[in-house]
Design a protein around this motif. Structure first.
Motif, PDB file in Angstrom:
ATOM      1  N   CYS A 150      35.132  41.343  46.861  1.00 16.43           N
ATOM      2  CA  CYS A 150      36.438  40.917  46.477  1.00 16.43           C
ATOM      3  C   CYS A 150      37.498  41.863  46.371  1.00 16.43           C
ATOM      4  O   CYS A 150      38.718  41.467  46.055  1.00 16.43           O
ATOM      5  CB  CYS A 150      36.128  39.881  45.463  1.00 16.43           C
ATOM      6  N   TRP A 165      35.777  28.159  54.638  1.00 13.56           N
ATOM      7  CA  TRP A 165      36.576  29.194  54.068  1.00 13.56           C
ATOM      8  C   TRP A 165      37.725  28.907  55.191  1.00 13.56           C
ATOM      9  O   TRP A 165      38.741  29.278  54.904  1.00 13.56           O
ATOM     10  CB  TRP A 165      36.153  30.509  53.983  1.00 13.56           C
ATOM     11  N   GLU A 190      41.502  29.099  53.502  1.00 17.12           N
ATOM     12  CA  GLU A 190      42.212  30.391  53.620  1.00 17.12           C
ATOM     13  C   GLU A 190      43.776  29.957  53.935  1.00 17.12           C
ATOM     14  O   GLU A 190      44.561  30.701  53.203  1.00 17.12           O
ATOM     15  CB  GLU A 190      41.527  31.257  54.611  1.00 17.12           C
ATOM     16  N   TRP A 249      40.009  30.683  45.934  1.00 19.41           N
ATOM     17  CA  TRP A 249      39.345  32.051  46.096  1.00 19.41           C
ATOM     18  C   TRP A 249      37.894  31.571  45.459  1.00 19.41           C
ATOM     19  O   TRP A 249      36.946  32.222  46.213  1.00 19.41           O
ATOM     20  CB  TRP A 249      39.976  33.054  45.176  1.00 19.41           C
ATOM     21  N   LEU A 285      35.312  31.275  48.272  1.00 23.08           N
ATOM     22  CA  LEU A 285      34.829  32.216  49.356  1.00 23.08           C
ATOM     23  C   LEU A 285      33.334  32.329  49.804  1.00 23.08           C
ATOM     24  O   LEU A 285      32.565  32.309  48.792  1.00 23.08           O
ATOM     25  CB  LEU A 285      35.502  33.686  48.854  1.00 23.08           C
ATOM     26  N   CYS A 336      29.964  33.507  49.854  1.00 24.71           N
ATOM     27  CA  CYS A 336      29.347  34.603  48.851  1.00 24.71           C
ATOM     28  C   CYS A 336      27.751  34.383  48.513  1.00 24.71           C
ATOM     29  O   CYS A 336      27.673  33.312  47.843  1.00 24.71           O
ATOM     30  CB  CYS A 336      30.132  34.822  47.491  1.00 24.71           C
TER      31      CYS A 336
END
Length: 233
Positions: A27, A124, A128, A150, A153, A155
């Motif tokens: 990030c 995403w 985005e 966010w 995202l 991960c």
């Protein structure tokens, strides 16, 4: 609150804290882009940018908490369909294995979770553009909405803890587990916004990543031992 649940939330906080070495790498670019979207006065003084950085992170942690509630509810529903004890044991076993895998990933010894991160790329790609429409950030409301986006995202760190939330036993426990995890990630990401260069250099050191990975993998091994003990009872 039962002690076992409290211990689980504490462990989730520590996983977020030690997993922060991944957050800084994953990030850091996002935090940098957000910072570049600030007005020149705020960019010159990181401390003046702190309220907006807090708002970003409140939004992000709120998304983690919502995802935890959703996944925890799904786990509870599946457990009631399949027989509570049997299903919860399977979920707990999978969560423990994910935690070991996460530790290996953080240490740089195994990159399997990177493949799982790619599974979230389709979602995403849809989210985005919404985030880009909020740039440049001018106020805390924008920062809060951007942070909430966010939080989705892709991960591997977040996905691993979501599997843990699946085994938590319900909506509330799943939400609290992800809230505790999100709060654990907060110190690293706030520091990234204020001390970006120094923190990035520190977290790139191999021994830092290995130490963090071993701690997280240790949580997974302890969970495996706990689940194994219950299966033998």
């Amino acid at each position: 609150m039962p002690s076992a649940q409290a211990a689980g939330y504490g462990a989730a906080f520590l996983v977020g804290l030690f997993g922060g070495v991944h957050c800084v790498g994953m990030c850091g670019g996002i935090v940098g882009a957000l910072s570049l979207g600030l007005d020149p006065q705020r960019r010159r003084s990181p401390w003046r940018a702190l309220p907006l950085l807090l708002a970003y992170n409140v939004g992000r942690i709120a998304s983690y908490t919502a995802a935890g509630a959703l996944v925890g509810g799904l786990g509870w529903y599946a457990a009631h369909l399949a027989g509570i004890r049997h299903a919860q044991m399977i979920f707990a076993l999978v969560a423990a294995l994910f935690m070991v895998a996460l530790g290996l990933y953080l240490a740089g010894w195994w990159q399997g979770l990177a493949r799982i991160e790619r599974l979230g790329a389709a979602l995403w790609r849809r989210i985005e553009p919404l985030g880009r429409s909020l740039l440049p950030v001018r106020n805390s409301g924008q920062a809060l909405r951007l942070g909430a986006l966010w939080g989705w995202l892709p991960c591997g760190l977040v996905y691993s803890v979501l599997v843990w939330a699946l085994a938590s036993g319900g909506v509330l426990h799943g939400a609290l587990l992800m809230l505790a995890f999100g709060l654990g990630t907060l110190p690293n990401l706030l520091a990234m916004g204020v001390f970006a260069a120094r923190l990035a250099t520190f977290t790139r050191k191999p021994w830092v990543r290995v130490a963090a990975g071993l701690v997280v993998a240790g949580f997974g091994v302890l969970s495996l031992a706990r689940v194994g003990g219950k299966l033998l009872m």
